[in-house]
Structure formats: structure tokens, C-alpha cells
Design a protein around this motif. Sequence first.
Motif, mmCIF file in Angstrom:
data_model
loop_
_atom_site.group_PDB
_atom_site.id
_atom_site.type_symbol
_atom_site.label_atom_id
_atom_site.label_comp_id
_atom_site.label_asym_id
_atom_site.label_seq_id
_atom_site.Cartn_x
_atom_site.Cartn_y
_atom_site.Cartn_z
ATOM 1 N N TRP A 23 -1.470 -71.363 -17.491
ATOM 2 C CA TRP A 23 -0.435 -71.246 -18.714
ATOM 3 C C TRP A 23 -0.053 -72.623 -19.177
ATOM 4 C CZ3 TRP A 23 4.354 -72.917 -16.848
ATOM 5 C CH2 TRP A 23 4.399 -72.839 -15.704
ATOM 6 N N ALA A 24 0.498 -73.399 -18.207
ATOM 7 C CA ALA A 24 1.113 -74.670 -18.537
ATOM 8 C C ALA A 24 0.093 -75.530 -19.358
ATOM 9 C CB ALA A 24 1.582 -75.618 -17.434
ATOM 10 N N GLU A 25 -1.135 -75.699 -19.085
ATOM 11 C CA GLU A 25 -2.141 -76.185 -19.817
ATOM 12 C C GLU A 25 -2.436 -75.778 -21.335
ATOM 13 O OE1 GLU A 25 -6.286 -78.448 -18.511
ATOM 14 O OE2 GLU A 25 -6.651 -76.368 -18.771
ATOM 15 N N ALA A 26 -2.433 -74.424 -21.052
ATOM 16 C CA ALA A 26 -2.457 -73.385 -22.543
ATOM 17 C C ALA A 26 -1.273 -73.975 -23.487
ATOM 18 C CB ALA A 26 -2.566 -71.945 -22.193
ATOM 19 N N GLY A 27 -0.297 -74.174 -22.705
ATOM 20 C CA GLY A 27 1.019 -74.509 -23.675
ATOM 21 C C GLY A 27 0.871 -75.936 -24.298
ATOM 22 N N ALA A 54 7.801 -81.925 -20.934
ATOM 23 C CA ALA A 54 8.226 -81.258 -19.756
ATOM 24 C C ALA A 54 7.327 -81.211 -18.702
ATOM 25 C CB ALA A 54 8.544 -79.765 -20.343
ATOM 26 N N VAL A 55 6.103 -81.295 -18.971
ATOM 27 C CA VAL A 55 5.070 -81.252 -17.801
ATOM 28 C C VAL A 55 5.214 -82.690 -17.152
ATOM 29 C CG1 VAL A 55 2.542 -81.432 -17.510
ATOM 30 C CG2 VAL A 55 3.286 -79.556 -18.973
ATOM 31 N N PRO A 107 12.465 -75.028 -5.671
ATOM 32 C CA PRO A 107 12.154 -76.366 -5.579
ATOM 33 C C PRO A 107 10.592 -76.637 -5.563
ATOM 34 C CG PRO A 107 13.463 -75.936 -3.634
ATOM 35 C CD PRO A 107 13.352 -74.737 -4.563
ATOM 36 N N THR A 108 9.904 -75.759 -4.735
ATOM 37 C CA THR A 108 8.367 -76.263 -4.701
ATOM 38 C C THR A 108 7.675 -75.687 -5.736
ATOM 39 O OG1 THR A 108 7.959 -74.455 -3.238
ATOM 40 C CG2 THR A 108 8.667 -76.359 -2.213
ATOM 41 N N HIS A 109 8.206 -74.792 -6.708
ATOM 42 C CA HIS A 109 7.212 -74.357 -7.560
ATOM 43 C C HIS A 109 7.275 -75.374 -9.174
ATOM 44 C CE1 HIS A 109 7.703 -69.767 -6.506
ATOM 45 N NE2 HIS A 109 7.964 -70.579 -5.798
ATOM 46 N N PHE A 110 5.970 -75.111 -9.641
ATOM 47 C CA PHE A 110 5.983 -76.219 -10.796
ATOM 48 C C PHE A 110 6.349 -75.505 -11.962
ATOM 49 C CE2 PHE A 110 2.843 -77.639 -14.299
ATOM 50 C CZ PHE A 110 3.240 -78.759 -14.413
ATOM 51 N N MET A 111 7.515 -75.805 -12.334
ATOM 52 C CA MET A 111 8.070 -75.103 -13.673
ATOM 53 C C MET A 111 8.489 -76.031 -14.625
ATOM 54 S SD MET A 111 10.290 -72.681 -11.036
ATOM 55 C CE MET A 111 11.270 -72.017 -12.486
ATOM 56 N N PRO A 112 7.647 -76.412 -15.677
ATOM 57 C CA PRO A 112 7.943 -77.509 -16.696
ATOM 58 C C PRO A 112 9.178 -77.067 -17.490
ATOM 59 C CG PRO A 112 5.566 -76.978 -16.538
ATOM 60 C CD PRO A 112 6.106 -76.103 -15.936
#
Length: 193
Positions: A23-27, A54-55, A107-112
Motif C-alpha cells: 500500500w505504501a508503494e502504491a502511494g 514520508a517513506v 514503534p516497530t510498525h512501518f507507518m510513513p
Amino acid sequence: MAGHETTATTLTWAFYCLANAPWAEAGILEELDRVCPGRSPTIEDVDQLDWCRAVVLETLRLYPPVPLLPRQAREADMIGDIPVKKGDLVMIAPWLMHRATDLWDKPTHFMPERFADGVKANPFVFFPFAVGPRICPGMNFGQSEAVLCLAILVQKFKVRPRAGYVAEPVCRLTLRPDGGLPVTAELRQKAAA
Ligand code: HEM
């Protein structure tokens, strides 16, 4: 080390994170379609590449290329209940601070999205470029370079780590995946064809 490896490892970790966050790559692709449809992004576009930035920032939080900052105490002090003598070596670890459960939500989640819309983190909680008089002099250059390179590469290539690959971070001056990141890079146009 200062000007090349730091940005290169940022990009390496960004591709690792993106591979696990489609989903982040799609963004990123959606942002590129909007900001620079049908052409490669350039340095003039960087200010508008908010999601790419943000990424990059979220990647720098989870995998700071400089994970340890050595400092020498100018004078005696206390850190919590730990006495510090004048001249003591103090190791400040962005690697730990960026993952502290009392400072970050998940904290360990990737959340741009933590850094979306220009949100600025506390510079004493998030400091991939250090903070204070010895802050990285290449900070703005390095950040723009990472954003632009990520945008150019993601637009062109589908980068996928080997199936099932789990990175083992090691600190060899900079923080990197042990043995390098094994990936396949496929041209997107070819993928579409
Ligand atoms: C994502 C990219 C980068 C990151 C994460 C990064 C991070 C850092 C950090 C944390 C320090 C402080 C180290 C310490 O005090 O112990 C530092 C220092 C430094 N960086 Fe960067 N850097 C990056 C890119 C660059 C670039 C592109 C350049 C040059 C064009 C650069 C040049 C320097 C120099 C010369 C220092 C030493 C400054 C001093 O000791 O006063 N860096 N960097």
C-alpha cells in the motif's frame, strides 16, 4: 561513508520496507502519476513528493544508517540516576530511541503516515542526522537525494527481495542488512507488457 553509504543504505532499507508494505508503494506510484505523469521526477519535483519523503523518513526512523552517536561529556552530569563523569564516552542510540515504546505509537510498525503532511517529529526523539552543533551538514542534500532516487527507481522498477527473506541488521559503521539485500528488479513497463 558520510555522503554515499548513508543514502545508499537508506534506499536499501526503503526497498525492504516497501516490499512488506505494498500500500505504501502504491502511494508512491499514485503520487508520481499526479506530480510527474509520463516523465521521470526531477529535483524541481522533490518539494511535492510528500509521500516519498514520508517513506524515507519512516525508513530512517526504523533503520537509521548511523545507529550510534558517540559523544564525550564536557562536564559531570546525571542521565536519570546514572552519574556521568567529565570526559566519559556516552553512546546515544537512534536505533533504540527511534523504537522506544514510550516515545512512539507502534514503534516497530512501518507507518510513513507519521511523517505525512509535513508532520515534524521532536528532534530529540527522531534524529537520524544527529542533533546539535555536529548535526549532519549533508542533511538536506541527503534527504532530497534519497527522496529523488527513491521516486526515480520506484517509478521505473519493481524491486522485490527474495521470497521469505528476513533482513538481519548489522552495524558496520552504517546499519545494513547482513550480506546485502538480495532483490530482483523488474522494469515496470516490461511487467505491464
Ligand atoms: C540519508 C543520508 C544521511 C544520513 C542518515 C546522515 C547521518 C549523519 C549523522 C547521524 C551524522 C553525525 C555523526 C556523529 O556526530 O557521530 C553525520 C555527519 C556527517 N555527515 Fe551525514 N548523513 C547523511 C548524508 C550525508 C551527505 C549526503 C553528506 C555530504 C554531502 C554528509 C556529510 C556528513 C559529514 C561531513 C558529517 C560529519 C560532520 C561533523 O562531524 O561535524 N552526510 N551524518
